[in-house]
Design a protein around this motif. Structure first.
Motif, PDB file in Angstrom:
ATOM      1  N   ASP A  77     103.410 -25.548  -6.407  1.00  0.00           N
ATOM      2  CA  ASP A  77     102.581 -24.595  -7.151  1.00  0.00           C
ATOM      3  C   ASP A  77     102.322 -23.335  -6.321  1.00  0.00           C
ATOM      4  O   ASP A  77     102.393 -22.212  -6.830  1.00  0.00           O
ATOM      5  CB  ASP A  77     101.248 -25.241  -7.536  1.00  0.00           C
ATOM      6  CG  ASP A  77     101.424 -26.352  -8.563  1.00  0.00           C
ATOM      7  OD1 ASP A  77     102.442 -26.353  -9.273  1.00  0.00           O
ATOM      8  OD2 ASP A  77     100.526 -27.209  -8.649  1.00  0.00           O
ATOM      9  N   LEU A  80     105.457 -21.066  -6.217  1.00  0.00           N
ATOM     10  CA  LEU A  80     105.670 -20.271  -7.433  1.00  0.00           C
ATOM     11  C   LEU A  80     104.634 -19.153  -7.528  1.00  0.00           C
ATOM     12  O   LEU A  80     104.954 -18.043  -7.965  1.00  0.00           O
ATOM     13  CB  LEU A  80     105.594 -21.175  -8.668  1.00  0.00           C
ATOM     14  CG  LEU A  80     106.012 -20.524  -9.992  1.00  0.00           C
ATOM     15  CD1 LEU A  80     107.441 -19.992  -9.917  1.00  0.00           C
ATOM     16  CD2 LEU A  80     105.866 -21.510 -11.152  1.00  0.00           C
ATOM     17  N   ILE A  99      99.716 -20.208 -13.671  1.00  0.00           N
ATOM     18  CA  ILE A  99     100.903 -20.477 -12.848  1.00  0.00           C
ATOM     19  C   ILE A  99     100.874 -21.905 -12.302  1.00  0.00           C
ATOM     20  O   ILE A  99      99.960 -22.293 -11.581  1.00  0.00           O
ATOM     21  CB  ILE A  99     100.997 -19.466 -11.683  1.00  0.00           C
ATOM     22  CG1 ILE A  99     101.155 -18.054 -12.234  1.00  0.00           C
ATOM     23  CG2 ILE A  99     102.172 -19.815 -10.762  1.00  0.00           C
ATOM     24  CD1 ILE A  99     101.072 -16.981 -11.175  1.00  0.00           C
ATOM     25  N   PHE A 101     104.095 -24.884 -11.099  1.00  0.00           N
ATOM     26  CA  PHE A 101     105.522 -25.204 -11.047  1.00  0.00           C
ATOM     27  C   PHE A 101     105.823 -26.245 -12.120  1.00  0.00           C
ATOM     28  O   PHE A 101     105.260 -27.341 -12.105  1.00  0.00           O
ATOM     29  CB  PHE A 101     105.897 -25.741  -9.670  1.00  0.00           C
ATOM     30  CG  PHE A 101     107.374 -25.885  -9.444  1.00  0.00           C
ATOM     31  CD1 PHE A 101     108.091 -24.867  -8.846  1.00  0.00           C
ATOM     32  CD2 PHE A 101     108.043 -27.032  -9.845  1.00  0.00           C
ATOM     33  CE1 PHE A 101     109.461 -24.997  -8.636  1.00  0.00           C
ATOM     34  CE2 PHE A 101     109.401 -27.170  -9.645  1.00  0.00           C
ATOM     35  CZ  PHE A 101     110.125 -26.146  -9.037  1.00  0.00           C
ATOM     36  N   LEU A 117     104.493 -19.126 -18.484  1.00  0.00           N
ATOM     37  CA  LEU A 117     105.034 -18.391 -17.350  1.00  0.00           C
ATOM     38  C   LEU A 117     105.592 -17.033 -17.777  1.00  0.00           C
ATOM     39  O   LEU A 117     106.562 -16.530 -17.206  1.00  0.00           O
ATOM     40  CB  LEU A 117     106.139 -19.222 -16.675  1.00  0.00           C
ATOM     41  CG  LEU A 117     105.704 -20.601 -16.150  1.00  0.00           C
ATOM     42  CD1 LEU A 117     106.891 -21.359 -15.595  1.00  0.00           C
ATOM     43  CD2 LEU A 117     104.599 -20.466 -15.091  1.00  0.00           C
ATOM     44  N   LEU A 120     106.534 -14.148 -15.350  1.00  0.00           N
ATOM     45  CA  LEU A 120     107.719 -14.208 -14.499  1.00  0.00           C
ATOM     46  C   LEU A 120     108.933 -13.634 -15.223  1.00  0.00           C
ATOM     47  O   LEU A 120     109.076 -13.795 -16.443  1.00  0.00           O
ATOM     48  CB  LEU A 120     108.009 -15.655 -14.099  1.00  0.00           C
ATOM     49  CG  LEU A 120     106.950 -16.355 -13.244  1.00  0.00           C
ATOM     50  CD1 LEU A 120     107.296 -17.834 -13.084  1.00  0.00           C
ATOM     51  CD2 LEU A 120     106.833 -15.684 -11.876  1.00  0.00           C
ATOM     52  N   LEU A 128     114.274 -21.970 -12.783  1.00  0.00           N
ATOM     53  CA  LEU A 128     113.377 -23.127 -12.788  1.00  0.00           C
ATOM     54  C   LEU A 128     113.889 -24.208 -13.739  1.00  0.00           C
ATOM     55  O   LEU A 128     113.793 -25.405 -13.445  1.00  0.00           O
ATOM     56  CB  LEU A 128     111.966 -22.693 -13.191  1.00  0.00           C
ATOM     57  CG  LEU A 128     111.191 -21.855 -12.174  1.00  0.00           C
ATOM     58  CD1 LEU A 128     109.919 -21.301 -12.803  1.00  0.00           C
ATOM     59  CD2 LEU A 128     110.862 -22.666 -10.929  1.00  0.00           C
ATOM     60  N   HIS A 256     113.381 -26.477  -3.308  1.00  0.00           N
ATOM     61  CA  HIS A 256     112.732 -25.665  -4.344  1.00  0.00           C
ATOM     62  C   HIS A 256     111.999 -24.481  -3.710  1.00  0.00           C
ATOM     63  O   HIS A 256     112.099 -23.343  -4.197  1.00  0.00           O
ATOM     64  CB  HIS A 256     111.736 -26.513  -5.137  1.00  0.00           C
ATOM     65  CG  HIS A 256     112.376 -27.554  -5.996  1.00  0.00           C
ATOM     66  ND1 HIS A 256     113.397 -27.288  -6.868  1.00  0.00           N
ATOM     67  CD2 HIS A 256     112.111 -28.887  -6.139  1.00  0.00           C
ATOM     68  CE1 HIS A 256     113.750 -28.398  -7.505  1.00  0.00           C
ATOM     69  NE2 HIS A 256     112.978 -29.380  -7.072  1.00  0.00           N
ATOM     70  N   LEU A 260     112.603 -20.375  -4.141  1.00  0.00           N
ATOM     71  CA  LEU A 260     111.537 -19.443  -4.525  1.00  0.00           C
ATOM     72  C   LEU A 260     111.405 -18.317  -3.496  1.00  0.00           C
ATOM     73  O   LEU A 260     111.189 -17.155  -3.850  1.00  0.00           O
ATOM     74  CB  LEU A 260     110.212 -20.196  -4.671  1.00  0.00           C
ATOM     75  CG  LEU A 260     110.148 -21.235  -5.798  1.00  0.00           C
ATOM     76  CD1 LEU A 260     108.865 -22.054  -5.697  1.00  0.00           C
ATOM     77  CD2 LEU A 260     110.249 -20.575  -7.166  1.00  0.00           C
TER      78      LEU A 260
END
Length: 290
Positions: A77, A80, A99, A101, A117, A120, A128, A256, A260
């Motif tokens: 989290d 992101l 927000i 993830f 989201l 973004l 994602l 991940h 990011l």
């Protein structure tokens, strides 16, 4: 926004420390010999050897595992959030409270979560989606990110996860009275968790025999830690020890986070270890750290 990424990666590193604490707590637990050996007759000539749990795993282990889960889920989290702040140039970024993830088991679920989201860019949301558990060829439950979400959700809203012992190595020795011949039942392969008690061996004797006439040596039986709710997990069709699952989960989580960071043109703490930021970023791919 480098400091936001640094905090996300620091949370991830905290998980590795918690894994070490978990292993230490397990070592203390097994030093107390929390399992007994029991021998019972199935019939006059056939007997079973059982490992019987005398003392359950301490709650401390469940608490440490909870903290390990929380560190990984929060790192995703935070990562992101850091990307959203970087791309917007604002901290907090627009709609910061939305927000999280996404970790989804169906395309429909991802579509619902992706609606949250909208701050973004499309290419980030598409990236994602490539990492979602429903994309895994063996199904969502074969995806380690799914388990971060599922185990953490249960831990937060229901109860701590129960720690168990799992048979990882299986070699038993039996001593019987002179002249008695025995035949082991080779179908008994107890490579699973001990919930109360577990049959670890079965053998048939050439004559009727009582349990008191048998000496069982289980020093060749290795018992490793397990988490009850995670015990049935397989990776690419194969079972993994809890230790390996925790390590792989940390690697996938870092993958991940590195993706990011790459999308935000930021170099993570420790550099890139699971992706090559010079190539096309693809969160569905993981290069295992050596």
């Amino acid at each position: 926004m480098q400091e936001l990424y640094d905090m996300a990666f620091t949370r991830h590193e905290r998980a590795a420390a918690k894994r070490g604490e978990f292993a230490a707590a397990w070592g203390t637990y097994v030093d107390g010999h929390p399992w007994d050996i029991d021998v019972r007759n199935v019939n006059p000539c056939t007997l079973e050897v059982l490992a019987v749990m005398r003392e359950p795993a301490p709650v401390e282990m469940a608490l440490i595992f909870s903290e390990w889960l929380a560190a990984l889920r929060a790192a995703l989290d935070n990562g992101l959030y850091a990307l959203a702040a970087t791309l917007s140039g604002r901290n907090p970024p627009p709609q910061a409270e939305r927000i999280q993830f996404p970790i989804c088991t169906t395309p429909r679920e991802f579509k619902q979560q992706s609606n949250r989201l909208s701050m973004l860019p499309t290419h980030v949301v598409e990236a994602l989606e490539k990492s979602q558990p429903y994309q895994s060829p063996y199904g969502p439950e074969s995806n380690l990110t799914y388990w971060i979400h599922e185990l953490a959700r249960t831990d937060r809203h229901r109860s701590l996860h129960v720690g168990l012992g799992r048979i990882d190595a299986h070699r038993i020795r039996i001593a019987v009275p002179p002249g008695v011949k025995i035949q082991f039942d080779e179908t008994v392969t107890p490579y699973r968790q001990i919930e109360g008690e577990l049959i670890v061996g079965r053998f048939t004797c050439s004559r009727p025999i009582a349990p008191r006439e048998v000496q069982a040596d289980l020093r060749g039986v290795a018992i490793a830690p397990e988490i009850q709710a995670w015990a049935g997990f397989t990776l690419n069709g194969s079972t993994q020890s809890l230790q390996d699952r925790m390590i792989y989960t940390e690697i996938f989580t870092r993958n991940h986070l590195e993706n990011l960071a790459a999308m935000g043109n930021v170099t993570p703490i420790g550099g890139f270890t699971t992706i090559d930021p010079g190539s096309k970023n693809d969160v569905s791919q993981v290069r295992m750290a050596e």
